[in-house]
Design an enzyme around this catalytic site. Structure first.
Site, PDB file in Angstrom:
ATOM      1  CB  VAL A 209      -1.152  -0.001   0.995  1.00 47.76           C
ATOM      2  CG1 VAL A 209      -2.192  -1.057   1.251  1.00 47.76           C
ATOM      3  CG2 VAL A 209      -0.189   0.115   2.661  1.00 47.76           C
ATOM      4  CE  LYS A 211       7.736  -0.139  -4.576  1.00 47.02           C
ATOM      5  NZ  LYS A 211       7.201  -1.207  -4.252  1.00 47.02           N
ATOM      6  CE1 TYR A 214      16.927   5.792   4.547  1.00 47.28           C
ATOM      7  CE2 TYR A 214      14.942   7.065   5.467  1.00 47.28           C
ATOM      8  CZ  TYR A 214      16.295   7.258   4.934  1.00 47.28           C
ATOM      9  OH  TYR A 214      17.089   8.007   4.964  1.00 47.28           O
ATOM     10  N   GLY A 215      11.574   1.793   2.776  1.00 48.70           N
ATOM     11  CA  GLY A 215      11.023   0.501   2.858  1.00 48.70           C
ATOM     12  C   GLY A 215       9.503   0.385   2.106  1.00 48.70           C
ATOM     13  CG  ASP A 331      10.427  11.959   9.350  1.00 52.33           C
ATOM     14  OD1 ASP A 331      10.544  13.119   8.681  1.00 52.33           O
ATOM     15  OD2 ASP A 331      10.780  10.966   8.747  1.00 52.33           O
TER      16      ASP A 331
END
Ligand code: ADP
Ligand code: MG
Length: 504
Positions: A209, A211, A214-215, A331
């Site tokens: 669902v 990207k 970092y993953g 963040d």
């Protein structure tokens, strides 16, 4: 604890998970339509929902079966996700699913067995894991009435994989029961580690669902319930470690903070896989939501207020046995805020968070080489003037970023019939994927802040939000609003007589 409390707790958890079968949440922008209803959950030949759907399912070993119903019943298969992946179809007018028919495609052998199957011999082989399974079984016996569960096999349209989808009766949430306070670790927000591992290995991945940098994030299924699985790339193992650490050491259950379920590390083909399993929210991130959705002022306020409640809970230190340290996110951005089905926000991604507790004056910065998202960096981060040894400094950078998220929300808010397209902060000042230097020039040297839409002045609530943004963007970090002040001001705005319509 009073006798009724665990049940009540469970119900609240189910509601938080969005698993209770209440009436659909109606908002001013949703129109309910009638659909043909032919599936085991139907109460009548029709149902009402936001869309109608046809799903092709096959009971284990049985023939394929078409099930019709409302979007609300199958929404995890539809909402805002690439619909071609699963064998289903959604449509948006009354009874549009009545004559619609899906055909089964030839399915090839799945490239990868569902994790539950491939790992089962290993799981059984391990004495410790067996103990966890026994523990789970005991919990299951103790907690649940036994109910017959139907096992379905659902085939993907592309024939690339087949997964086992266990449907449970509506409202019968094993996850909810597991997460009930009786069986959590006590100190953190999570289950005992062995149970976390067992849960992780029973999750089947369904669809990717999102990207991130970092993953990847996948929707997975655990005993028929959707969960989100964040798979960290190996170069971001510190974020996995940090997030796992925080969720397991801090009691972080809050409506406006992404709910944690389990964390797991596995070794596969000589590489390490890091998983973080959390509640799944079908609307995706606030960033995703704002691409699709324009907002009435009251919805804008609701999104802002719920996000502010999450941030205030992170920032505050709570004393006592049920307490928590103060946490700064570092963040914050619209991609790290998720929109729940009740249209409240919750804050996600604690991979960069720092913790502080006043009593011990201990500042835990972690050990993560990752930095925040450049576009959302406060001026003092960009010109490297931030006092990294002072916890308050990190909270002030969160407030800068929160102001930018408010700005993203207000652009999408309709006032006097006017609304703007979604844009990320500083879209008109820096290129895509801006460099540190690009951002530094705009934010520190030119001292630019995003342009606040003029139309906000026409609405008492939105002019309050406009003023709030300005006070989040003071160059002097300590002059900025606190998260608590933001939360209180938003609460006041939502209770003001000019705005009687806000749904809490
Ligand atoms: P980033 O924050 O850099 O976008 P993430 O890996 O945290 O990357 O998330 C990628 C995307 O996956 C998000 O933007 C969101 O669309 C989706 N996502 C993340 N967590 C969830 C969740 N719990 N439920 C539903 N969607 C999610
Ligand atoms: Mg994220």
């Amino acid at each position: 604890m009073a006798l009724g409390a665990p049940r009540r707790g469970l119900l609240m958890l189910l509601m938080a998970l969005g698993l209770t079968q209440g009436d659909p949440v109606r908002t001013s922008w949703e129109q309910l339509i009638n659909c043909t209803c032919e599936n085991p959950h139907c109460r009548g030949p029709t149902c009402q929902g936001v869309w109608c759907t046809v799903v092709l399912l096959r009971q284990e070993g049985g023939p394929p079966e078409q099930l019709r119903g409302c979007g609300r019943l199958h929404e995890e298969l539809c909402w805002g996700r690439p619909t071609e992946f699963l064998h289903h179809h959604c449509c948006y007018s009354s009874f549009c699913n009545q004559n619609m028919s899906l055909e089964l495609q030839v399915t090839r052998t799945p490239p990868e067995e569902p994790r539950v199957d491939s790992q089962l011999p290993l799981v059984l082989g391990s004495v410790l894991t067996l103990l966890a399974l026994l523990g789970l079984g005991a919990l299951g016996l103790w907690h649940f009435r036994k109910r017959e569960k139907k096992h379905w096999v659902l085939h993907s349209e592309l024939g690339e994989s087949s997964i086992i989808l266990k449907t449970s009766e509506q409202g019968d949430s094993m996850l909810g029961d597991l997460l009930d306070s009786d069986c959590t670790t006590g100190s953190g927000s999570g289950l005992p580690f062995l149970v976390q591992r067992t849960v992780a290995r029973q999750v089947a991945l369904v669809e990717c669902v999102g990207k991130g940098r970092y993953g990847e994030v996948w929707r997975g299924l655990w005993h028929g319930e959707s969960v989100a699985v964040k798979i960290f790339s190996s170069r971001d193992e510190q974020s996995w470690f940090r997030e796992t650490e925080i969720y397991n050491t801090v009691l972080l259950r809050h409506d406006n903070i992404l709910g944690f379920i389990a964390s797991d590390m596995t070794s596969r083909n000589s590489s390490t896989q890091l998983w973080l399993i959390t509640h799944y929210h079908e609307h995706g991130s606030l960033y995703d939501f704002l691409q699709r959705q324009t907002l009435e002022p009251q919805l804008a306020l609701k999104l802002a207020m719920s996000a502010a409640c999450g941030l205030a809970h992170l920032h505050v230190e709570i004393f006592g046995t049920q307490g928590k340290p103060a946490i700064a996110h570092r963040d914050l951005k619209s991609r790290n805020v998720l929109v729940k089905s009740n249209l409240q926000c919750c804050i996600a991604d604690l991979g960069l968070a720092v913790m502080h507790s006043q009593g011990s004056d201990y500042l835990d910065i972690g050990n993560n080489p990752r930095v925040g998202t450049k576009r959302y960096m406060a001026p003092e981060v960009l010109d490297e003037q931030i006092r990294t040894d002072c916890f308050e400094s990190y909270k002030w950078t969160d407030i800068w970023a929160f102001g930018l998220v408010l700005w993203e929300i207000t652009r999408r808010t309709i006032v006097n019939g006017i609304v703007e397209d979604y844009r990320p902060p500083f879209y008109d000042a820096v290129p895509n994927d801006p460099s540190f230097e690009d951002m530094k020039k705009v934010v520190c040297i030119d001292q630019q802040t995003p342009t606040i839409p003029n139309r906000l002045a026409a609405d008492p609530v939105l002019s309050g939000l406009a003023q709030m943004m300005r006070e989040c963007w003071y160059p002097n970090p300590s002059a900025r609003l606190t998260a608590l002040r933001i939360k209180k001001t938003l609460q006041k705005l939502s209770n003001s007589p000019e705005n009687p319509k806000v749904i809490h």
